[in-house]
Design an enzyme around this catalytic site. Sequence first.
Site, PDB file in Angstrom:
ATOM      1  N   ASP A  10       0.787  -1.245  -0.122  1.00 49.93           N
ATOM      2  CA  ASP A  10       0.015   0.180  -0.067  1.00 49.93           C
ATOM      3  C   ASP A  10       1.058   1.168  -0.002  1.00 49.93           C
ATOM      4  OD1 ASP A  10       0.911   0.274   2.672  1.00 49.93           O
ATOM      5  OD2 ASP A  10      -0.965  -0.427   3.463  1.00 49.93           O
ATOM      6  N   ASP A  25      -2.716   8.158  -1.196  1.00 50.66           N
ATOM      7  CA  ASP A  25      -4.238   8.979  -1.406  1.00 50.66           C
ATOM      8  C   ASP A  25      -4.362   9.354   0.288  1.00 50.66           C
ATOM      9  OD1 ASP A  25      -4.200   6.349   0.015  1.00 50.66           O
ATOM     10  OD2 ASP A  25      -6.073   6.339   0.136  1.00 50.66           O
ATOM     11  N   GLN A  31     -12.009   7.095  -2.317  1.00 46.26           N
ATOM     12  CA  GLN A  31     -12.161   7.708  -1.174  1.00 46.26           C
ATOM     13  C   GLN A  31     -13.732   8.373  -1.306  1.00 46.26           C
ATOM     14  OE1 GLN A  31     -10.884   7.243   1.423  1.00 46.26           O
ATOM     15  NE2 GLN A  31      -8.835   6.342   1.066  1.00 46.26           N
ATOM     16  N   GLY A  65     -10.553   3.861   3.293  1.00 43.72           N
ATOM     17  CA  GLY A  65     -11.131   4.765   4.236  1.00 43.72           C
ATOM     18  C   GLY A  65     -12.233   4.121   4.766  1.00 43.72           C
ATOM     19  N   ASP A 124      -7.339  -7.225   3.370  1.00 38.62           N
ATOM     20  CA  ASP A 124      -6.337  -7.346   4.144  1.00 38.62           C
ATOM     21  C   ASP A 124      -6.819  -6.802   5.585  1.00 38.62           C
ATOM     22  OD1 ASP A 124      -4.772  -4.556   4.798  1.00 38.62           O
ATOM     23  OD2 ASP A 124      -5.773  -4.174   3.224  1.00 38.62           O
ATOM     24  N   CYS A 137     -10.327 -27.559  12.714  1.00 42.25           N
ATOM     25  CA  CYS A 137      -9.335 -26.883  12.064  1.00 42.25           C
ATOM     26  C   CYS A 137      -8.133 -27.957  11.731  1.00 42.25           C
ATOM     27  CB  CYS A 137      -8.603 -25.710  12.854  1.00 42.25           C
ATOM     28  SG  CYS A 137      -7.154 -24.720  12.047  1.00 42.25           S
ATOM     29  N   CYS A 189      -4.832 -26.724  11.264  1.00 37.75           N
ATOM     30  CA  CYS A 189      -3.325 -26.237  11.391  1.00 37.75           C
ATOM     31  C   CYS A 189      -2.387 -26.673  12.207  1.00 37.75           C
ATOM     32  CB  CYS A 189      -3.711 -24.510  11.789  1.00 37.75           C
ATOM     33  SG  CYS A 189      -3.973 -24.209  13.623  1.00 37.75           S
ATOM     34  N   HIS A 208      -2.594 -19.974  13.892  1.00 38.43           N
ATOM     35  CA  HIS A 208      -3.967 -20.402  13.662  1.00 38.43           C
ATOM     36  C   HIS A 208      -4.929 -19.478  13.081  1.00 38.43           C
ATOM     37  CE1 HIS A 208      -7.941 -22.192  14.836  1.00 38.43           C
ATOM     38  NE2 HIS A 208      -8.354 -21.020  15.421  1.00 38.43           N
TER      39      HIS A 208
END
Length: 385
Positions: A94, A148, A196, A223, A273, A311, A313, A342
């Site tokens: 970013d 930005d 934005q 934003g 993300d 799970c 993992c 995890h």
Amino acid sequence: MASLSFDLLARDPASNARTGRMKTPHGEIRTPVFMPVGTQATVKTLTPEDLEAAGAQIILGNTYHLFLRPGHALIREMGGLHGFMNWRRPLLTDSGGYQVFSLSDLKSIEEEGVTFQSHIDGSRHLFTPESVMEIETALGADIIAPLDECPPYPCDYGYAKDSAALTLRWAERSRKRFDELEGERAHPQALFGIVQGSVYEDLRIDCARSLVDRGFDAYAIGGMSIGEPKAAMADLIDATVEHLPEDRPRYLMGAGTPEDLVDAVGRGIDMFDCVIPTREGRNGALYTRSGRINIYNARFRADAGPIDPSCSCYACRTFSRSYIRHLYRAGEILGPRMGTLHNIHFYVGLVSEMGEAIQEGRFDTWSRSFLTAYRSETARKEQPQ
């Protein structure tokens, strides 16, 4: 090869959910996709092998932090981010704009760019749209973002309008400098445009349309997840997505909780993300199919079961809740490492499962079933003891 291509593979008949395939210089990415956050060229406590084993297809680095330490020139010398951190799959950076506005107490936003004070040593720096493109070119991620302004929440309409207009002017300058740097790249890079406009639907729509007119490889919604009501975020995603191209990836920056991801995928978002799984993993908040648990809670003191029975993992295959709780309470680093591992496995698996449901035309049914089960634990009161 091209910097980025995107092919739609399937759509859900009862929602706007979709699944696709992105091609980058460092490999393919199936969407929807969650990108673990590797702010300083590392996902805290995890190795590249851990991330690969968890199924991570792409990770994120932060321009602001990497510019300050160790510096983009050094990273370029060491083979770019891929070589520096020994990550051979796709990377995204970013612009660092959010960190400039959130971490720096002393900053000045002008037409030229933003002057800020380092949170590390107090030194002053200037980010311009052009300099950020130069830094991200040196870092060498497959996908990069322009500078930005992320306006605060709440902010009035006038501020948000001026901020969105500035972001568009910076986007145009970024696009120009990005094109000029073509010959300096170690491999092709794709440039995202960032929408934005705070919580104002007309500003979001105008910004989205203007970015599409300028032409970007993909589009991000910035934003969000900064304090606005969930209903407002949902409405703004709907309004924005309607004006973004079908044949380009859509990235919701910084979101969020498992519920956020499920909701946003249903609205047509492809990429995510967030620091939540790693940050909370380091602090004992662990995600399961039946909701988020606080491993410090006394009810796990003698619990011989895994964090999440469903799970696969390493932490769930190897250790009990009792032992992992002990590690956290004893201050042993293995606890936060297992919790982070995890949580990343959970998030990456969640979006993968969504992709399978979309492919099979059952996302709407799957999402209702998942959220019902997930909220059963989330509704419980978790008090550390």
